[in-house]
Design a protein around this motif. Sequence first.
Motif, PDB file in Angstrom:
ATOM      1  N   PRO A 390     -29.684  21.296 -44.846  1.00 36.01           N
ATOM      2  CA  PRO A 390     -29.468  20.954 -46.256  1.00 36.01           C
ATOM      3  C   PRO A 390     -28.876  22.125 -47.029  1.00 36.01           C
ATOM      4  CG  PRO A 390     -31.651  20.221 -45.536  1.00 36.01           C
ATOM      5  CD  PRO A 390     -31.082  21.069 -44.433  1.00 36.01           C
ATOM      6  N   ALA A 391     -29.264  23.339 -46.655  1.00 38.84           N
ATOM      7  CA  ALA A 391     -28.741  24.519 -47.355  1.00 38.84           C
ATOM      8  C   ALA A 391     -27.232  24.615 -47.182  1.00 38.84           C
ATOM      9  CB  ALA A 391     -29.427  25.779 -46.832  1.00 38.84           C
ATOM     10  N   ALA A 443     -35.109  19.103 -54.716  1.00 36.14           N
ATOM     11  CA  ALA A 443     -36.428  19.577 -54.269  1.00 36.14           C
ATOM     12  C   ALA A 443     -36.750  19.028 -52.882  1.00 36.14           C
ATOM     13  CB  ALA A 443     -37.505  19.160 -55.272  1.00 36.14           C
ATOM     14  N   ASN A 445     -34.712  18.253 -50.631  1.00 36.62           N
ATOM     15  CA  ASN A 445     -33.886  18.925 -49.631  1.00 36.62           C
ATOM     16  C   ASN A 445     -34.342  20.353 -49.362  1.00 36.62           C
ATOM     17  OD1 ASN A 445     -31.360  17.550 -48.384  1.00 36.62           O
ATOM     18  ND2 ASN A 445     -31.668  16.613 -50.398  1.00 36.62           N
ATOM     19  N   GLN A 446     -34.828  20.998 -50.395  1.00 38.03           N
ATOM     20  CA  GLN A 446     -35.308  22.355 -50.141  1.00 38.03           C
ATOM     21  C   GLN A 446     -36.591  22.329 -49.315  1.00 38.03           C
ATOM     22  OE1 GLN A 446     -35.769  24.895 -53.585  1.00 38.03           O
ATOM     23  NE2 GLN A 446     -35.233  26.698 -52.353  1.00 38.03           N
ATOM     24  N   VAL A 447     -37.424  21.353 -49.597  1.00 35.38           N
ATOM     25  CA  VAL A 447     -38.634  21.199 -48.773  1.00 35.38           C
ATOM     26  C   VAL A 447     -38.227  20.881 -47.330  1.00 35.38           C
ATOM     27  CG1 VAL A 447     -40.678  19.796 -48.365  1.00 35.38           C
ATOM     28  CG2 VAL A 447     -40.120  20.530 -50.696  1.00 35.38           C
ATOM     29  N   GLN A 449     -35.540  21.762 -45.914  1.00 32.48           N
ATOM     30  CA  GLN A 449     -35.013  22.988 -45.313  1.00 32.48           C
ATOM     31  C   GLN A 449     -36.142  23.904 -44.844  1.00 32.48           C
ATOM     32  OE1 GLN A 449     -31.431  23.890 -44.898  1.00 32.48           O
ATOM     33  NE2 GLN A 449     -32.669  24.994 -43.401  1.00 32.48           N
ATOM     34  N   THR A 450     -37.226  23.953 -45.602  1.00 34.59           N
ATOM     35  CA  THR A 450     -38.338  24.802 -45.152  1.00 34.59           C
ATOM     36  C   THR A 450     -38.951  24.248 -43.859  1.00 34.59           C
ATOM     37  OG1 THR A 450     -40.051  23.674 -46.434  1.00 34.59           O
ATOM     38  CG2 THR A 450     -38.892  25.472 -47.523  1.00 34.59           C
ATOM     39  N   ASP A 453     -36.556  25.164 -41.209  1.00 34.29           N
ATOM     40  CA  ASP A 453     -36.693  26.604 -40.938  1.00 34.29           C
ATOM     41  C   ASP A 453     -37.872  26.876 -40.005  1.00 34.29           C
ATOM     42  OD1 ASP A 453     -34.512  27.161 -42.520  1.00 34.29           O
ATOM     43  OD2 ASP A 453     -35.687  27.756 -44.281  1.00 34.29           O
ATOM     44  N   GLY A 454     -38.922  26.095 -40.191  1.00 35.94           N
ATOM     45  CA  GLY A 454     -40.078  26.264 -39.299  1.00 35.94           C
ATOM     46  C   GLY A 454     -39.726  25.928 -37.862  1.00 35.94           C
TER      47      GLY A 454
END
Lengths: 568, 283
Positions: A390-391, A443, A445-447, A449-450, A453-454
């Motif tokens: 998403p980033a 929001a 999408n940022q969640v 992305q986290t 990332d995990g």
Amino acid sequence: MRRLFFLSALVLGCGSSAEDVPVIRLAVDADRDGVIHTEANAPDVVHRAEWSAQFGAVFLANVDDDDADGKVDATDAVVNGDADALDLARVQLAAWKNAPTGATATVTPDQAAAPFVRLFRHDGSAWTAWDPTAAFTDADLRAGVELGVEANDFANPTWSGALTLHYAVADRDGKPLGTDDAALHVAPLLLQSNLGTVDRAYVTAFQGDPDSDPFVADVLADATGDSVPLVEIDGNQYPDQWTQDLFEVGWTGMPSAAGVQSMYVVIRTPPPDRTAADYTQEGMLAADFGWVWKRSQPYNRNGDEGSLDSFGDLDAIPPYGAYPFGRVLIGSTPLRHMDDALRDFLNAQVVQGPNFYVDTAWLFVGHVDEIVSFVKANTPRGWKLVMASPARARKILQDLVTADPANANVKLFADVLQYDARGQLVGGGVAISTILGDATLMADNQVAQTKIDGVRAALKAEIGLADDEILDVPVLFEDIGGDLAYSAGVVNLLHMDGRAGPPRAHGPVVAGKDAFEDDFEKTMTAIGVTTAWVEDWNLYHLEEGEVHCGTNVTRKVPANFRWWEVTR
Amino acid sequence: MRALAVMMLLGDVAAATPARPGVVAALGSAERTQLAADVARARRESPAAFVRVRALSGVRREVYGKTRARRPEVVRELRALGADGLMPMLEVLALDGWRDALGDEERRALESGMLRAVGLLGDRRAAPVLRAAVEQAAEEGVATEAAIALGRLCSPDEVAFLGARAQAAASSSQSVQSPSAQSQSQSSLADAARRRAAIAGLGACRSLASAQRLATLVDDAAVAPDAAAALTAVGSSWAWQAAGDIETGRQIRALAAPVVTRAQAAHKLTDAQAAAVLRSFER
């Protein structure tokens, strides 16, 4: 030691000839050359009880269908022709020329293996099932006996796959004359990673369907470009467009004189009510194409759990480190995971395990192929990890606006239907400014992305990937009570021999170029991967999946097939 | 006075039982009457929306069985109704329920999906239903969706309501749980589960006040990971940028980052959990 010497001297030197020494000896293909030697000093005898990278005999789960009766060969007690005989591992009872009259012998599998093993006896040109409780005669012992061994299953949670054959010889009165043991290991079922050379591709075709036809045409073009035959599964007979989810094709093999005696093995998805998966038995099971179906019985899992029994959630990390055949990759958490029976079966194969799990429970569908893929790369490792980002998508959109504020009005999904910010399925697209200005979507999408990332951190640590070995490709998500690809999930691609087939992105078109597609292509071109876009929007994207979900492949047995050199 | 209230509420509960599938909230009489009137008016003005809600396809096996997840899902369908969908959904959730037979998973998807779709509309008229659903839902997933929907309304009332329920169980039950909820407490739902739901609800409310509540909860080892996850959404720099309010985002970051770091040091959060929150503040 001294005592042994004297015993040997007594037997060999004091009035007895070597021929009088009892020959109670099993030989197996311990040196893995496909030929069995029965001499006392032959590696097949010396190492007959070993299991190591160098030595140890292998046998096959005989799960293909050499006689084309629609059933797995191991379900009957018959050797179904010459091809089936090749699937038997050989065990030789060395000839004891002077076996005493009336002597008898038995060969019995160990208790744990017995339910999974069948013995055959070779007499001249015929193979017949051999009952382990039956006895060989003195004539058999004098001539020597050739046995064939097959398994009716792979290693599984109740059987490690190890087999010990116990050879016991007795005289006419039943007095033991000696014993011998030989060990074999059943070959594992190995999955293929995206790096495997494609043998054939599959797609479910709904002929005449305006959404299916272009999809099939694009996949066909992609496959043709790679000289790969495309199998079109008849969607009328097997009405399930999620071809990836129905089955996974792996392989198994044992050493042979030619190198490897192998077969493909298709694993059917667990749910019995997914009847389109019957195609695996009706259309794939064949000579040298085995079939297995592992599931909890009774199978009683709801859709939330059952979604993870689809094989978009089962992949293989390409070879790395201690995993020269790759490693099983599954999206799974303790609360939402694959059917235990299948998961444990995969773990029991050992060579590609233990299964490596990443968290995909936050996804609505929950499949690992929604966020991860692998492509060949012209790098020392030979491949790279591809991840939904998403980033990346957001940055592309921001950069477009930064380059020219008028681009804020450029629309994504301009030529297809899409759920808009209010959830309406509309044509005409969604402007970049609408997407970047939607705080809830951003929001979400940022969640997402986290979460990604995990997964990225977990894979990076496990594999030892450098940052530049991970390729971010643009995907936006939306949260509908679980995340789902909002833009085309370009990570969900069909990879065939250095050709990536992602879904058409339908991203923002600026200066005649789709910015998402352009970014994807540049990323792939940089590592020598070509891109062949596939139109999947209506039939797949809007139904919660993409290209990988709608296709499948069989990959050739790797040139390095010596899985037996992996010891764990 | 309290006894009278209890009797009135129990009467309402009795009227609502046995609950049909889809009913997640038994309202007090005044609220129920108000909602019934609103529904009747909406039915006169936009009858098509009621028809469309009743014709939802996402809970029909022949439809969802063809999707990739093979799970019932109604959020996108309901969102497509826009504002007209509100009253038909509230009618199902708090008055009439679903008339057709549903399997358990279909019922859960219907209830959760409707709650989510209601929340996305951001209409305050839904607040009584959502509050009741947070209190009464017997399943964590449904309670969570109700709390998220309530959180999206995001006024001080919602922050106070959800914040109170996000506190430890003893205090929350004393201070906020209504008698109706206690009796109706079909609530096999554990207090811990309802706490988690309320925390998720705070996570749907992007405000400094919500962030303050969540920051205090990050100190509570029992719910620290849940509170941290909720802060990821509340402090989302992307969201604040989208909303054109960088300053509030900055204040939330200044407030929450030290708390998260402290919780990480105290092993209330794993490194990965802490990193996820901090990343969401920064990009």
